[in-house]
Design an enzyme around this catalytic site. Structure first.
Site, PDB file in Angstrom:
ATOM      1  N   GLU A 198       4.841  -4.075  11.955  1.00  0.00           N
ATOM      2  CA  GLU A 198       3.781  -2.961  11.722  1.00  0.00           C
ATOM      3  C   GLU A 198       2.480  -3.830  11.174  1.00  0.00           C
ATOM      4  O   GLU A 198       2.589  -4.045   9.947  1.00  0.00           O
ATOM      5  CB  GLU A 198       4.228  -1.785  10.932  1.00  0.00           C
ATOM      6  CG  GLU A 198       5.171  -1.161  11.379  1.00  0.00           C
ATOM      7  CD  GLU A 198       4.860  -0.249  12.715  1.00  0.00           C
ATOM      8  OE1 GLU A 198       3.669  -0.200  12.715  1.00  0.00           O
ATOM      9  OE2 GLU A 198       5.781   0.347  13.264  1.00  0.00           O
ATOM     10  N   ASN A 229       0.823  -1.171   0.035  1.00  0.00           N
ATOM     11  CA  ASN A 229       0.089   0.054  -0.137  1.00  0.00           C
ATOM     12  C   ASN A 229       0.584   1.140   0.245  1.00  0.00           C
ATOM     13  O   ASN A 229       0.363   2.182  -0.550  1.00  0.00           O
ATOM     14  CB  ASN A 229      -0.999  -0.083   1.136  1.00  0.00           C
ATOM     15  CG  ASN A 229      -0.159  -0.225   2.448  1.00  0.00           C
ATOM     16  OD1 ASN A 229       0.808  -0.434   2.551  1.00  0.00           O
ATOM     17  ND2 ASN A 229      -1.035   0.271   3.344  1.00  0.00           N
ATOM     18  N   GLU A 281       8.135   2.850  14.207  1.00  0.00           N
ATOM     19  CA  GLU A 281       8.768   3.259  12.950  1.00  0.00           C
ATOM     20  C   GLU A 281       8.705   4.855  13.106  1.00  0.00           C
ATOM     21  O   GLU A 281       7.895   5.515  13.751  1.00  0.00           O
ATOM     22  CB  GLU A 281       8.193   2.902  11.606  1.00  0.00           C
ATOM     23  CG  GLU A 281       8.115   1.692  11.441  1.00  0.00           C
ATOM     24  CD  GLU A 281       8.061   0.779  10.112  1.00  0.00           C
ATOM     25  OE1 GLU A 281       7.344   1.239   9.481  1.00  0.00           O
ATOM     26  OE2 GLU A 281       8.997   0.357   9.572  1.00  0.00           O
ATOM     27  N   CYS A 336      -3.308   0.698   6.858  1.00  0.00           N
ATOM     28  CA  CYS A 336      -3.592  -0.080   8.085  1.00  0.00           C
ATOM     29  C   CYS A 336      -4.252   0.646   9.254  1.00  0.00           C
ATOM     30  O   CYS A 336      -4.921   0.250  10.196  1.00  0.00           O
ATOM     31  CB  CYS A 336      -2.081  -0.670   8.434  1.00  0.00           C
ATOM     32  SG  CYS A 336      -0.994   0.814   8.576  1.00  0.00           S
TER      33      CYS A 336
HETATM   34  N1  LIG Z   1       0.805  -1.265  10.544  1.00  0.00           N
HETATM   35  C1  LIG Z   1       1.259  -1.098   9.039  1.00  0.00           C
HETATM   36  O1  LIG Z   1       1.885  -0.088   9.185  1.00  0.00           O
HETATM   37  C2  LIG Z   1       0.691  -1.572   8.018  1.00  0.00           C
HETATM   38  C3  LIG Z   1      -0.247  -2.812   8.081  1.00  0.00           C
HETATM   39  N2  LIG Z   1      -0.347  -3.274   6.753  1.00  0.00           N
HETATM   40  C4  LIG Z   1      -1.287  -4.640   6.714  1.00  0.00           C
HETATM   41  O2  LIG Z   1      -0.767  -5.338   5.876  1.00  0.00           O
HETATM   42  C5  LIG Z   1      -2.115  -6.089   5.150  1.00  0.00           C
HETATM   43  C6  LIG Z   1      -1.760  -5.938   3.611  1.00  0.00           C
HETATM   44  O3  LIG Z   1      -0.742  -6.241   3.177  1.00  0.00           O
HETATM   45  P1  LIG Z   1      -0.124  -7.435   2.502  1.00  0.00           P
HETATM   46  O4  LIG Z   1       0.939  -7.271   1.692  1.00  0.00           O
HETATM   47  O5  LIG Z   1      -1.494  -7.905   1.846  1.00  0.00           O
HETATM   48  O6  LIG Z   1       0.191  -8.108   3.533  1.00  0.00           O
HETATM   49  P2  LIG Z   1       1.074  -9.689   3.549  1.00  0.00           P
HETATM   50  O7  LIG Z   1       0.954  -9.946   5.069  1.00  0.00           O
HETATM   51  O8  LIG Z   1       0.140 -10.577   2.705  1.00  0.00           O
HETATM   52  O9  LIG Z   1       2.199  -9.484   2.911  1.00  0.00           O
HETATM   53  C7  LIG Z   1       3.135  -8.350   3.415  1.00  0.00           C
HETATM   54  C8  LIG Z   1       4.729  -8.920   3.109  1.00  0.00           C
HETATM   55  O10 LIG Z   1       4.919 -10.067   3.610  1.00  0.00           O
HETATM   56  C9  LIG Z   1       5.580 -11.090   2.527  1.00  0.00           C
HETATM   57  N3  LIG Z   1       5.234 -12.411   3.123  1.00  0.00           N
HETATM   58  C10 LIG Z   1       3.944 -13.052   3.034  1.00  0.00           C
HETATM   59  N4  LIG Z   1       3.988 -14.207   3.623  1.00  0.00           N
HETATM   60  C11 LIG Z   1       5.283 -14.257   4.129  1.00  0.00           C
HETATM   61  C12 LIG Z   1       5.864 -15.151   5.001  1.00  0.00           C
HETATM   62  N5  LIG Z   1       5.203 -16.593   5.211  1.00  0.00           N
HETATM   63  N6  LIG Z   1       7.348 -14.885   5.605  1.00  0.00           N
HETATM   64  C13 LIG Z   1       7.828 -13.961   5.203  1.00  0.00           C
HETATM   65  N7  LIG Z   1       7.081 -12.754   4.307  1.00  0.00           N
HETATM   66  C14 LIG Z   1       5.940 -12.983   3.971  1.00  0.00           C
HETATM   67  C15 LIG Z   1       4.758 -10.610   1.436  1.00  0.00           C
HETATM   68  O11 LIG Z   1       5.425 -11.173   0.350  1.00  0.00           O
HETATM   69  C16 LIG Z   1       4.779  -8.962   1.460  1.00  0.00           C
HETATM   70  O12 LIG Z   1       5.752  -8.671   1.040  1.00  0.00           O
HETATM   71  C17 LIG Z   1      -3.178  -5.669   5.917  1.00  0.00           C
HETATM   72  O13 LIG Z   1      -3.650  -6.228   6.955  1.00  0.00           O
HETATM   73  C18 LIG Z   1      -2.631  -4.272   6.351  1.00  0.00           C
HETATM   74  O14 LIG Z   1      -3.493  -3.757   7.642  1.00  0.00           O
HETATM   75  C19 LIG Z   1      -0.325  -2.665   5.616  1.00  0.00           C
HETATM   76  C20 LIG Z   1       0.442  -1.549   5.576  1.00  0.00           C
HETATM   77  C21 LIG Z   1       0.962  -0.951   6.710  1.00  0.00           C
HETATM   78  N1  LIG Z   2       1.636   6.884   5.979  1.00  0.00           N
HETATM   79  C1  LIG Z   2       0.683   5.772   6.691  1.00  0.00           C
HETATM   80  C2  LIG Z   2       1.207   4.840   6.784  1.00  0.00           C
HETATM   81  C3  LIG Z   2       0.432   3.609   7.238  1.00  0.00           C
HETATM   82  C4  LIG Z   2       0.583   2.411   6.402  1.00  0.00           C
HETATM   83  O1  LIG Z   2       1.396   1.985   5.984  1.00  0.00           O
HETATM   84  O2  LIG Z   2      -0.526   1.864   6.158  1.00  0.00           O
END
Ligand SMILES: NC(=O)C1=CN([C@@H]2O[C@H](COP(=O)(O)OP(=O)(O)OC[C@H]3O[C@@H](n4cnc5c(N)ncnc54)[C@H](O)[C@@H]3O)[C@@H](O)[C@H]2O)C=CC1
Ligand SMILES: NCCCC(=O)O
Length: 488
Positions: A261, A164, A462, A295
Site C-alpha cells: 500500500e 499516518n 486491504e 496516501c
Molecule cells: N497506500 C497506503 O495505504 C499508504 C501509503 N503511505 C505512504 O507512506 C509514505 C509515508 O509514510 P512513511 O512512514 O514515511 O513511509 P516509509 O516508507 O518511510 O516507512 C514506512 C515503514 O517502513 C519501515 N521501513 C523503512 N525502511 C525500510 C526498509 N528498508 N525495510 C523494511 N521496512 C522499512 C519504516 O520503519 C516504517 O515502519 C507516503 O509516501 C505515503 O503515501 C502512507 C499511508 C498509507
Molecule cells: N483511512 C484511509 C487510509 C489511507 C491511508 O492509510 O493513508
C-alpha cells in the site's frame, strides 16, 4: 504506564503553555514508560535490543516515550481462530482512550482519531464474520471421483506500518491475517510506536493465544530483518514507494507474497454539472484529513473551467473556517504535521508552488493549510506526493482532456469524480487508472470495500472479502473413488 490523557484534564495545561516553534499549542502530560515491544502475550524489553529511540508528541515536540528497537519476534503458530468479535467489543469500550493516544502521538484531531478507531473495530467485526464463512469448492470429476479446495493460513505474516494511521493500519493488517489463521508480527513506524501496543493488549484480553500477535519496534534495519527472515511467509507493507520497492526485492529473494500500500497523487475531477456544495466538501475531505498526510488524497483537483472561479472561492472560504489547533480539543479539525523535518519538506513544496501559482490562505507556527490555484500539470506540487495539507487546483475543458491528464502519473491509488450525470460518472471511473475510485464523495473507508492501488501505488488489497485471498493459500485435494489407472 499510560497517563490517561483526558481532555478535561488537558485543557488548562494547553492554555498555560507558550507556543513552540513546532506548534502553537500543547496537548498534555501523556508519557509511556512501559515497554513497547510485545511478545508471547506481554510487553517485554527485548534481550536483543539494538538501541533506543524516542517518540514525540507532534503538537509540542515533547518526548512521550523512549523505546527499544528489537529484532527477534517470538511468534507462536496456532490453529485456533482468535475471538475477533471480543476484540472489537473491547476497542469500542476503550475508543476514547485509544483515540487520545493516537491523537497525541500522531497529531491528528481527536474528532478524526475516533473515526479511525471506528474503522478499526469495524475491520475486526467484519473479518470475525468472514472467518466462519471461509470455504473452498467441491468439484465433481468423472467416475464419481471429486476434488475440493481448502483455504489454509500462510504462517507468520509481517505487517509494516506508516505513521499516518497507526492503529488503523495495525488493525487492517492484523484482523484479516488472524481471521485466516496466521500469526502476525507488526512493526509500527518509529514515529508512532505507541498505539499498536494497545491493540496487542486488547487481542490478549480478548483471548487471542499468546504469541499470535506481536509488536516489534524499530526502523529500517528491523523491517529488513523481518522481511528477510526465513520463517516469514508474507509481508504486508504500508509506506512510501522507495521503501515498497526494497520490500518487494527482499521478499522476492524468499518468494514471499507481498501486499504493498504505497503513495499516491490522486486526481479529483469536478465537472461543471456537479452539486457544488458537495464537490467543495468532497475536495476538503480529499485533501485535509490527518493534516493532508493521507496516501489516497485527491491532491490534483481538476475543475471544469466554467465553475473554476466559484469553486475556488468556495474552497478558500471553507478552508479558512477549518479550526486549526490543539488536536485534543473537541472542535479542532486540523492539528500539527508529524514532525519538523516533514513540516519543512511540505513548506519546501509550498515555496516552490508560490513561484508559479496563486497560493493561500494560511501558515502559522507548525500548522499549515494551503491551496494552490491556477496550477499547471508540470509543477512540482502537482507531480509529486507532498503528504501535507496542500491542495492543487487545475482547470480543464473537456472529459477526454481531463482523463488523459488525470492518468498522466506513475501513481494509481485513488481517484474521484463529481458530476450529476450518472452515465458520465461511470464512464469516467472506468477510464481512470486507479485502484479505488469515488463517485460524488471522497475518502470514505467502508471496510466492506477493498482498498489498494494500481501502478506504482502498489498491489494487493486491504479490507473487503478479497483480502482473505492475500492472507491465505489454496490447497487442492484430488480424491480418487475408483482404481488407479497406471501408465506403467
Ligand atoms: N497506500 C497506503 O495505504 C499508504 C501509503 N503511505 C505512504 O507512506 C509514505 C509515508 O509514510 P512513511 O512512514 O514515511 O513511509 P516509509 O516508507 O518511510 O516507512 C514506512 C515503514 O517502513 C519501515 N521501513 C523503512 N525502511 C525500510 C526498509 N528498508 N525495510 C523494511 N521496512 C522499512 C519504516 O520503519 C516504517 O515502519 C507516503 O509516501 C505515503 O503515501 C502512507 C499511508 C498509507
Ligand atoms: N483511512 C484511509 C487510509 C489511507 C491511508 O492509510 O493513508
Amino acid at each position: 504506564m499510560f497517563l490517561r490523557a483526558g481532555r478535561a484534564a488537558l485543557s488548562p495545561l494547553v492554555r498555560s503553555l507558550q507556543p513552540s516553534p513546532v506548534a502553537a499549542m500543547s496537548t498534555g502530560t501523556f508519557v509511556v514508560s512501559q515497554p513497547l515491544n510485545y511478545r508471547g502475550g506481554a510487553r517485554v524489553e527485548p534481550a536483543d535490543a539494538s538501541g533506543t529511540e524516542k517518540a514525540f508528541e507532534p503538537a509540542t515536540g515533547r518526548v512521550i516515550a523512549t523505546f527499544t528497537s528489537a529484532f527477534k519476534y517470538g511468534v507462536k503458530l496456532h490453529g485456533a481462530l482468535p475471538n475477533l468479535l471480543e476484540g472489537c467489543r473491547i476497542i469500542r469500550d476503550r475508543e476514547d482512550e485509544i483515540a487520545a493516544v493516537e491523537c497525541i502521538n500522531n497529531g491528528k484531531s481527536i474528532f478524526e482519531a475516533r473515526l479511525d478507531i471506528d474503522t478499526s473495530w469495524q475491520c475486526l467485526e467484519y473479518y470475525a464474520g468472514l472467518a466462519a464463512s471461509m470455504a473452498g469448492e467441491h468439484i465433481q470429476l468423472p467416475g464419481g471421483s471429486f476434488g475440493y479446495t481448502r483455504r489454509e493460513p500462510l504462517g507468520v505474516c509481517v505487517g509494516i506500518g506508516a505513521w499516518n494511521y497507526p492503529f488503523q493500519i495495525a488493525s487492517w493488517k492484523s484482523a484479516p491475517a488472524l481471521a485466516c489463521g496466521n500469526a502476525m508480527v507488526f512493526k509500527p513506524s518509529p514515529f508512532t510506536p505507541v498505539s499498536a501496543l494497545l491493540l496487542a493488549e486488547i487481542y490478549t484480553e480478548a483471548g487471542v493465544p499468546p504469541g499470535l500477535f506481536n509488536v516489534v519496534q524499530g526502523g529500517a534495519a528491523t523491517g529488513q530483518f523481518l522481511c528477510q527472515h526465513h520463517d516469514v511467509a508474507k509481508v504486508s507493507f504500508t509506506g512510501s514507494v522507495p521503501t515498497g520497492m526494497k520490500i518487494m526485492e527482499m521478499s522476492a529473494k524468499g518468494i514471499k507474497p507481498v501486499t504493498l500500500e504505497l503513495g499516491g497523487k490522486s486526481p479529483l475531477i469536478i465537472f461543471s454539472d456537479c452539486d457544488m456544495n458537495n464537490a467543495v466538501k468532497g475536495a476538503l475531505m480529499a485533501n485535509f484529513l490527518t493534516q493532508g498526510q493521507v496516501c489516497c488524497n485527491g491532491t490534483r483537483v481538476f475543475v471544469q473551467k466554467e465553475i473554476l472561479d466559484k469553486f475556488t472561492e468556495e474552497v478558500v472560504k471553507q478552508t479558512q473556517r477549518i479550526k486549526i489547533g490543539d488536536p485534543l480539543l473537541e472542535d479542532t479539525r486540523m492539528g500539527p504535521l508529524i514532525n519538523r523535518p516533514h513540516l519543512e519538506r511540505v513548506l519546501g513544496f509550498v515555496k516552490v508552488a508560490k513561484d508559479g501559482a496563486h497560493c493561500g490562505p494560511s501558515y502559522s507556527g507548525g500548522f499549515i493549510l494551503m491551496f494552490a490555484a491556477n496550477c499547471r500539470d508540470d509543477m512540482t506540487c502537482v507531480k509529486e506526493e507532498i503528504f501535507g495539507p496542500v491542495m492543487s487546483i487545475l482547470s480543464f475543458d473537456t472529459e477526454a482532456e481531463v482523463l488523459e491528464r488525470a492518468n498522466d502519473t506513475t501513481f494509481g491509488l485513488a481517484a474521484g469524480v463529481f458530476t450529476r450525470d450518472i452515465q458520465r460518472a461511470h464512464r469516467v471511473v472506468a477510464e481512470l487508472q486507479a485502484g479505488t475510485c469515488f463517485i460524488n464523495n471522497y475518502n470514505v473507508s467502508p471496510v466492506e470495500l477493498p482498498f489498494g492501488g494500481y501502478k506504482k501505488s502498489g498491489f494487493g488489497r486491504e479490507n473487503g472479502r478479497v483480502t482473505i485471498e492475500y492472507y491465505s493459500q489454496l490447497k487442492t485435494v484430488c480424491v480418487e473413488m475408483g482404481d488407479v489407472e497406471s501408465a506403467f
